[in-house]
Design a protein around this motif. Sequence first.
Motif, PDB file in Angstrom:
ATOM      1  N   ARG A 185      44.138  44.307  -8.697  1.00 19.16           N
ATOM      2  CA  ARG A 185      43.440  43.899  -7.817  1.00 19.16           C
ATOM      3  C   ARG A 185      42.014  43.611  -7.927  1.00 19.16           C
ATOM      4  O   ARG A 185      41.352  44.436  -8.153  1.00 19.16           O
ATOM      5  CB  ARG A 185      44.219  44.014  -6.211  1.00 19.16           C
ATOM      6  CG  ARG A 185      43.296  45.961  -5.675  1.00 19.16           C
ATOM      7  CD  ARG A 185      44.144  45.651  -4.041  1.00 19.16           C
ATOM      8  NE  ARG A 185      43.074  46.954  -3.831  1.00 19.16           N
ATOM      9  CZ  ARG A 185      43.339  48.277  -3.929  1.00 19.16           C
ATOM     10  NH1 ARG A 185      44.211  48.573  -4.808  1.00 19.16           N
ATOM     11  NH2 ARG A 185      42.056  49.355  -3.265  1.00 19.16           N
ATOM     12  N   SER A 186      41.435  42.407  -6.659  1.00 13.46           N
ATOM     13  CA  SER A 186      39.867  42.558  -7.226  1.00 13.46           C
ATOM     14  C   SER A 186      39.466  42.187  -5.913  1.00 13.46           C
ATOM     15  O   SER A 186      39.948  42.047  -4.549  1.00 13.46           O
ATOM     16  CB  SER A 186      40.190  40.790  -7.954  1.00 13.46           C
ATOM     17  OG  SER A 186      40.631  40.176  -7.066  1.00 13.46           O
ATOM     18  N   GLY A 205      25.950  43.022  -6.876  1.00 11.00           N
ATOM     19  CA  GLY A 205      26.462  43.197  -5.991  1.00 11.00           C
ATOM     20  C   GLY A 205      24.531  44.666  -6.051  1.00 11.00           C
ATOM     21  O   GLY A 205      24.257  44.090  -6.646  1.00 11.00           O
ATOM     22  N   ASN A 206      24.835  46.042  -5.359  1.00  8.34           N
ATOM     23  CA  ASN A 206      23.441  46.294  -5.433  1.00  8.34           C
ATOM     24  C   ASN A 206      23.099  47.577  -6.599  1.00  8.34           C
ATOM     25  O   ASN A 206      23.968  48.679  -6.370  1.00  8.34           O
ATOM     26  CB  ASN A 206      23.367  48.149  -4.557  1.00  8.34           C
ATOM     27  CG  ASN A 206      22.631  48.764  -4.266  1.00  8.34           C
ATOM     28  OD1 ASN A 206      20.855  47.935  -4.351  1.00  8.34           O
ATOM     29  ND2 ASN A 206      22.657  49.656  -3.480  1.00  8.34           N
ATOM     30  N   SER A 234      27.797  45.825  -1.968  1.00 11.99           N
ATOM     31  CA  SER A 234      27.322  46.724  -2.593  1.00 11.99           C
ATOM     32  C   SER A 234      27.601  46.813  -3.738  1.00 11.99           C
ATOM     33  O   SER A 234      26.970  46.981  -5.323  1.00 11.99           O
ATOM     34  CB  SER A 234      28.028  48.451  -2.188  1.00 11.99           C
ATOM     35  OG  SER A 234      27.475  49.312  -2.846  1.00 11.99           O
ATOM     36  N   PHE A 235      29.107  46.577  -4.082  1.00 14.65           N
ATOM     37  CA  PHE A 235      29.916  46.903  -5.820  1.00 14.65           C
ATOM     38  C   PHE A 235      29.782  45.462  -6.235  1.00 14.65           C
ATOM     39  O   PHE A 235      30.577  45.653  -7.519  1.00 14.65           O
ATOM     40  CB  PHE A 235      31.587  47.441  -5.241  1.00 14.65           C
ATOM     41  CG  PHE A 235      31.567  49.070  -5.532  1.00 14.65           C
ATOM     42  CD1 PHE A 235      30.440  49.801  -5.278  1.00 14.65           C
ATOM     43  CD2 PHE A 235      33.150  49.968  -4.658  1.00 14.65           C
ATOM     44  CE1 PHE A 235      30.692  51.211  -5.125  1.00 14.65           C
ATOM     45  CE2 PHE A 235      33.125  50.958  -4.967  1.00 14.65           C
ATOM     46  CZ  PHE A 235      31.655  51.643  -5.166  1.00 14.65           C
ATOM     47  N   GLY A 236      29.154  44.285  -5.445  1.00 15.91           N
ATOM     48  CA  GLY A 236      29.463  43.261  -5.786  1.00 15.91           C
ATOM     49  C   GLY A 236      30.580  42.755  -6.235  1.00 15.91           C
ATOM     50  O   GLY A 236      31.421  43.165  -5.888  1.00 15.91           O
ATOM     51  N   HIS A 237      30.842  41.842  -7.248  1.00 17.76           N
ATOM     52  CA  HIS A 237      32.272  41.815  -7.868  1.00 17.76           C
ATOM     53  C   HIS A 237      32.541  42.902  -8.359  1.00 17.76           C
ATOM     54  O   HIS A 237      32.034  43.043  -9.820  1.00 17.76           O
ATOM     55  CB  HIS A 237      32.323  40.053  -9.320  1.00 17.76           C
ATOM     56  CG  HIS A 237      31.410  39.842  -8.845  1.00 17.76           C
ATOM     57  ND1 HIS A 237      31.670  38.833  -8.154  1.00 17.76           N
ATOM     58  CD2 HIS A 237      30.775  38.671  -9.841  1.00 17.76           C
ATOM     59  CE1 HIS A 237      31.006  38.004  -7.667  1.00 17.76           C
ATOM     60  NE2 HIS A 237      30.777  37.294  -8.834  1.00 17.76           N
ATOM     61  N   TYR A 238      34.205  43.705  -8.476  1.00 15.33           N
ATOM     62  CA  TYR A 238      35.321  44.941  -8.725  1.00 15.33           C
ATOM     63  C   TYR A 238      36.140  44.232  -9.186  1.00 15.33           C
ATOM     64  O   TYR A 238      37.070  43.437  -8.153  1.00 15.33           O
ATOM     65  CB  TYR A 238      34.332  45.675  -7.868  1.00 15.33           C
ATOM     66  CG  TYR A 238      34.727  45.384  -6.745  1.00 15.33           C
ATOM     67  CD1 TYR A 238      36.765  46.349  -6.111  1.00 15.33           C
ATOM     68  CD2 TYR A 238      35.011  45.165  -5.331  1.00 15.33           C
ATOM     69  CE1 TYR A 238      36.826  46.641  -4.376  1.00 15.33           C
ATOM     70  CE2 TYR A 238      34.786  45.018  -3.651  1.00 15.33           C
ATOM     71  CZ  TYR A 238      36.327  45.897  -3.923  1.00 15.33           C
ATOM     72  OH  TYR A 238      36.884  45.651  -2.315  1.00 15.33           O
ATOM     73  N   TYR A 293      36.114  49.713 -10.221  1.00 15.90           N
ATOM     74  CA  TYR A 293      35.381  48.849 -12.065  1.00 15.90           C
ATOM     75  C   TYR A 293      34.068  47.715 -10.524  1.00 15.90           C
ATOM     76  O   TYR A 293      34.477  47.196 -10.374  1.00 15.90           O
ATOM     77  CB  TYR A 293      35.896  48.214 -12.677  1.00 15.90           C
ATOM     78  CG  TYR A 293      37.043  48.524 -13.594  1.00 15.90           C
ATOM     79  CD1 TYR A 293      36.719  48.869 -15.441  1.00 15.90           C
ATOM     80  CD2 TYR A 293      38.471  48.960 -13.173  1.00 15.90           C
ATOM     81  CE1 TYR A 293      37.863  49.955 -15.729  1.00 15.90           C
ATOM     82  CE2 TYR A 293      38.705  50.711 -14.021  1.00 15.90           C
ATOM     83  CZ  TYR A 293      39.006  50.487 -15.501  1.00 15.90           C
ATOM     84  OH  TYR A 293      39.570  51.148 -16.247  1.00 15.90           O
ATOM     85  N   CYS A 294      32.536  48.421 -10.958  1.00 17.27           N
ATOM     86  CA  CYS A 294      31.578  48.112 -10.198  1.00 17.27           C
ATOM     87  C   CYS A 294      30.803  47.327 -10.948  1.00 17.27           C
ATOM     88  O   CYS A 294      30.677  47.262 -12.048  1.00 17.27           O
ATOM     89  CB  CYS A 294      31.840  49.012  -8.958  1.00 17.27           C
ATOM     90  SG  CYS A 294      32.509  49.773  -8.278  1.00 17.27           S
ATOM     91  N   HIS A 295      30.904  46.007 -10.418  1.00 19.75           N
ATOM     92  CA  HIS A 295      28.738  45.216 -10.617  1.00 19.75           C
ATOM     93  C   HIS A 295      29.172  44.659 -11.709  1.00 19.75           C
ATOM     94  O   HIS A 295      28.644  44.337 -12.612  1.00 19.75           O
ATOM     95  CB  HIS A 295      28.533  46.603 -11.070  1.00 19.75           C
ATOM     96  CG  HIS A 295      27.608  47.171 -10.053  1.00 19.75           C
ATOM     97  ND1 HIS A 295      27.460  47.234  -8.819  1.00 19.75           N
ATOM     98  CD2 HIS A 295      27.576  49.232  -9.838  1.00 19.75           C
ATOM     99  CE1 HIS A 295      26.757  47.805  -8.276  1.00 19.75           C
ATOM    100  NE2 HIS A 295      27.042  49.080  -9.086  1.00 19.75           N
TER     101      HIS A 295
END
Length: 226
Positions: A152-153, A200-201, A158-162, A174-176
């Motif tokens: 799922r997305s 994200g951050n 903080s994590f941006g697109h993940y 799975y982040c940033h």
Amino acid sequence: MPALESFPGAEFFHNGRRSPMVKAMGRRLVEEGCGRYQSGPGPEWTDVDRQSFAAWQHKLGFSGSDADGIPGRQSWDRLHVPKTGGQTHGGQTHGGQAHGGQAHVSSPVPGHGVTTAYHKKGPHWSLGYHTGADYAAARGTSCVAVTGGSVRSGEDRSFGHYLVLTSGGSDYYYCHLSKRLVTKGSVRAGQEIALVGDTGNATGPHLHFEKRPAGKGFGSDEDPRW
């Protein structure tokens, strides 16, 4: 005619993919006068394999996006790659071996190792420690599913697109990401699902890979093994 390898799907062919089928494909390309190899071919898919397959697609009369070097069903079937006995979908992928029908993937970013370890302490993390493992890599580098499961997305500051890969009672974050190639549904181990980014951050492009018990929130992190 000897048994032939069936088309594994276009997503099979990306940098870091290792399979005896890739080597068998390269040998057939050489036989067809389309090989662009200085040495090899070998079992790992590389840009030279893509250049060689593009030459084969041009030989067949394809052009434009149909001759981008990524095998399609028609161009693959016409190459007549002999069966190798190696597994393709759930078998050897990204340098791993199959275990119980499921691939073992050595890294969520093939060819890259951990650059910031899990639980490293520091003031720049909100809990005082790093809640996952970071894999620094250039923007656009492939990220793969470390195990089979469902995806799922999501998106936050903080994590941006993940993406979240759920498997065996665990959630793998799975982040940033710069791009999500899969946003929902089932995936198999070793399948390319996203590209490294710095959304994200983030201070630079990398994958933040985090593990939590399925359905649990921030702060429930575990050692990100699979």
